[in-house]
Design a protein around this motif. Structure first.
Motif, PDB file in Angstrom:
ATOM      1  N   LYS A   1      77.572  98.775  44.594  1.00 40.68           N
ATOM      2  CA  LYS A   1      77.700  97.798  45.681  1.00 40.68           C
ATOM      3  C   LYS A   1      78.627  98.390  46.741  1.00 40.68           C
ATOM      4  CE  LYS A   1      79.637  93.241  46.727  1.00 40.68           C
ATOM      5  NZ  LYS A   1      80.464  92.133  46.216  1.00 40.68           N
TER       6      LYS A   1
ATOM      7  N   GLU B   1      75.313  91.136  38.577  1.00 38.57           N
ATOM      8  CA  GLU B   1      76.322  90.642  39.515  1.00 38.57           C
ATOM      9  C   GLU B   1      77.740  90.856  38.999  1.00 38.57           C
ATOM     10  OE1 GLU B   1      75.811  89.359  42.581  1.00 38.57           O
ATOM     11  OE2 GLU B   1      73.693  89.828  42.333  1.00 38.57           O
TER      12      GLU B   1
ATOM     13  N   ALA C   1      72.779  98.890  44.938  1.00 38.79           N
ATOM     14  CA  ALA C   1      72.395  97.490  44.755  1.00 38.79           C
ATOM     15  C   ALA C   1      72.452  96.739  46.079  1.00 38.79           C
ATOM     16  CB  ALA C   1      73.327  96.824  43.752  1.00 38.79           C
ATOM     17  N   THR C   2      73.004  97.378  47.127  1.00 38.64           N
ATOM     18  CA  THR C   2      73.240  96.704  48.399  1.00 38.64           C
ATOM     19  C   THR C   2      72.078  96.866  49.368  1.00 38.64           C
ATOM     20  OG1 THR C   2      75.637  96.946  48.182  1.00 38.64           O
ATOM     21  CG2 THR C   2      74.791  96.605  50.405  1.00 38.64           C
TER      22      THR C   2
ATOM     23  N   GLN D   1      69.344  94.219  50.539  1.00 35.91           N
ATOM     24  CA  GLN D   1      69.904  92.881  50.306  1.00 35.91           C
ATOM     25  C   GLN D   1      70.323  92.240  51.630  1.00 35.91           C
ATOM     26  OE1 GLN D   1      70.666  90.941  47.677  1.00 35.91           O
ATOM     27  NE2 GLN D   1      70.715  92.217  45.836  1.00 35.91           N
ATOM     28  N   ASP D   2      70.238  90.927  51.666  1.00 36.24           N
ATOM     29  CA  ASP D   2      70.913  90.192  52.733  1.00 36.24           C
ATOM     30  C   ASP D   2      72.398  90.158  52.389  1.00 36.24           C
ATOM     31  OD1 ASP D   2      68.625  89.679  54.173  1.00 36.24           O
ATOM     32  OD2 ASP D   2      68.244  87.778  53.158  1.00 36.24           O
ATOM     33  N   VAL D   3      73.234  90.531  53.374  1.00 37.25           N
ATOM     34  CA  VAL D   3      74.671  90.655  53.103  1.00 37.25           C
ATOM     35  C   VAL D   3      75.476  89.924  54.172  1.00 37.25           C
ATOM     36  CG1 VAL D   3      74.406  92.886  51.927  1.00 37.25           C
ATOM     37  CG2 VAL D   3      74.866  92.835  54.395  1.00 37.25           C
TER      38      VAL D   3
ATOM     39  N   GLU E   1      70.481  92.126  56.979  1.00 35.89           N
ATOM     40  CA  GLU E   1      69.959  92.919  55.871  1.00 35.89           C
ATOM     41  C   GLU E   1      70.563  94.320  55.897  1.00 35.89           C
ATOM     42  OE1 GLU E   1      65.794  94.795  54.071  1.00 35.89           O
ATOM     43  OE2 GLU E   1      65.755  93.565  55.898  1.00 35.89           O
TER      44      GLU E   1
ATOM     45  N   CYS F   1      82.095  93.191  51.429  1.00 39.32           N
ATOM     46  CA  CYS F   1      80.667  92.891  51.438  1.00 39.32           C
ATOM     47  C   CYS F   1      80.306  91.886  50.354  1.00 39.32           C
ATOM     48  CB  CYS F   1      79.877  94.189  51.246  1.00 39.32           C
ATOM     49  SG  CYS F   1      78.091  93.984  51.225  1.00 39.32           S
TER      50      CYS F   1
ATOM     51  N   HIS G   1      76.872  90.049  48.648  1.00 40.79           N
ATOM     52  CA  HIS G   1      75.419  89.947  48.565  1.00 40.79           C
ATOM     53  C   HIS G   1      75.033  88.480  48.618  1.00 40.79           C
ATOM     54  CE1 HIS G   1      75.053  94.062  46.265  1.00 40.79           C
ATOM     55  NE2 HIS G   1      75.470  94.193  47.497  1.00 40.79           N
TER      56      HIS G   1
ATOM     57  N   ARG H   1      72.556  85.494  48.005  1.00 41.22           N
ATOM     58  CA  ARG H   1      71.403  85.142  47.195  1.00 41.22           C
ATOM     59  C   ARG H   1      70.384  84.397  48.038  1.00 41.22           C
ATOM     60  NH1 ARG H   1      75.141  83.013  42.260  1.00 41.22           N
ATOM     61  NH2 ARG H   1      75.541  85.015  41.272  1.00 41.22           N
TER      62      ARG H   1
END
Length: 306
Positions: A166, A175, A256-257, A260-262, A274, A300, A302, A304
């Protein structure tokens, strides 16, 4: 471990060898061989004295000499049973001119993470800091953190743990946080004096001893042989540190990042969108409603899916 002691271990690796043969092979006295063997025994190496010579029976589970034994990387290892912070010890060594030295501990009593957060570091983990003097300008130092994250992830995967990275400095299982990295440096505008990546890995730690949201190798797959884990981690980091392009590609593959929407809290405000890529020296690219934003540092999260 000094060079002669390391040579004694290497010779014992090939099977039983007599004291006189060892002395002749290494160009030292038989008394010196005996002293080195006794010192190795004090370090936890089980060395039997048989009719056909000395024989290495077993290697200690952990510790500086144990990790140095068979390590295929050019690091010296200084071990402490307990220390407030391996980074603090490493800073002192760096100020004294040390380079390529690993400070390794069984536990930390005052471990800290990014933003000065407390980092739980009980006995059974792998807590280490590496004193480096890379030929890098300060702006390129974040690539050292990327390399450390890849090295931790690869060592964890080899142990059977489904680890991912991450951004910017955590290693996760799902997670849950498995490991973290805190990199410190000292230098001038155009030159780095030293860089110290501090790595904290929850290895053989019971789930009950972990803070909420954390996991350990033991919790995921059972206990790991910490000596071999630390060796693989250091060897992989040693491979990566001289090849920034390889670091980036490896980081992307283990991320893992990305995708992803962050939500990233930065010194200049919140960036949300994203995560689409990472570029040297460790900048996260986030696609927002207003276009691509380059994030150099931040916290940062993540997001959901709703």
């Amino acid at each position: 471990m000094n060079d002669t002691r390391r040579s004694v271990l290497d010779a014992l690796d090939d099977g039983p060898v007599t004291g006189p043969d060892l002395a002749e092979q290494l160009g030292v006295s038989r008394a010196a061989i005996w002293k080195h063997v006794e010192a190795l025994r004090e370090d936890g190496f089980e060395i039997a004295s048989r009719d056909d010579g000395y024989e290495l029976v077993s290697v200690p589970e952990f510790g500086g000499p144990a990790v140095e034994y068979g390590l295929e990387a050019t690091f010296d290892v200084e071990y402490r049973e307990s220390v407030p912070s391996t980074n603090a010890v490493a800073r002192d060594l760096a100020d004294d001119g040390a380079s390529d030295v690993v400070v390794l501990a069984d536990e930390q009593t005052g471990g800290r993470g990014r933003l000065d957060r407390e980092w739980s570091s009980p006995s059974g983990g792998v807590w280490l800091s590496i004193v480096l003097r890379p030929d890098l300008p300060p702006a390129r130092v974040p690539v050292v953190t990327l390399a450390a994250a890849v090295a931790i992830t690869d060592a964890a995967r080899e142990a059977g743990v489904d680890a991912e990275i991450k951004w910017p400095n955590d290693v996760l299982v799902g997670e849950r946080k498995l490991a973290g990295i805190l990199t410190e440096m000292e230098g001038e505008a155009d030159r780095v004096s030293w860089v110290i990546p501090g790595l904290g890995i929850n290895a053989n730690i019971d789930a009950d001893s972990l803070p909420e949201g954390a996991t350990s190798i033991q919790s995921e797959v059972g206990p790991v042989e910490r000596r071999l884990f630390a060796q693989r981690l250091l060897e992989r980091f040693d491979e990566l540190r001289s090849d920034p392009d390889a670091v980036l590609d490896a980081w992307r593959e283990r991320s893992a990042t990305l995708g992803q929407d962050v939500r990233v809290e930065t010194p200049d405000g919140v960036v949300e969108g994203e995560a689409i890529d990472v570029e040297l020296p460790g900048t996260l690219l986030v696609e927002t409603d207003d276009g691509v934003v380059r994030v150099h540092a931040g916290d940062c999260e993540h997001l959901r899916p709703v």
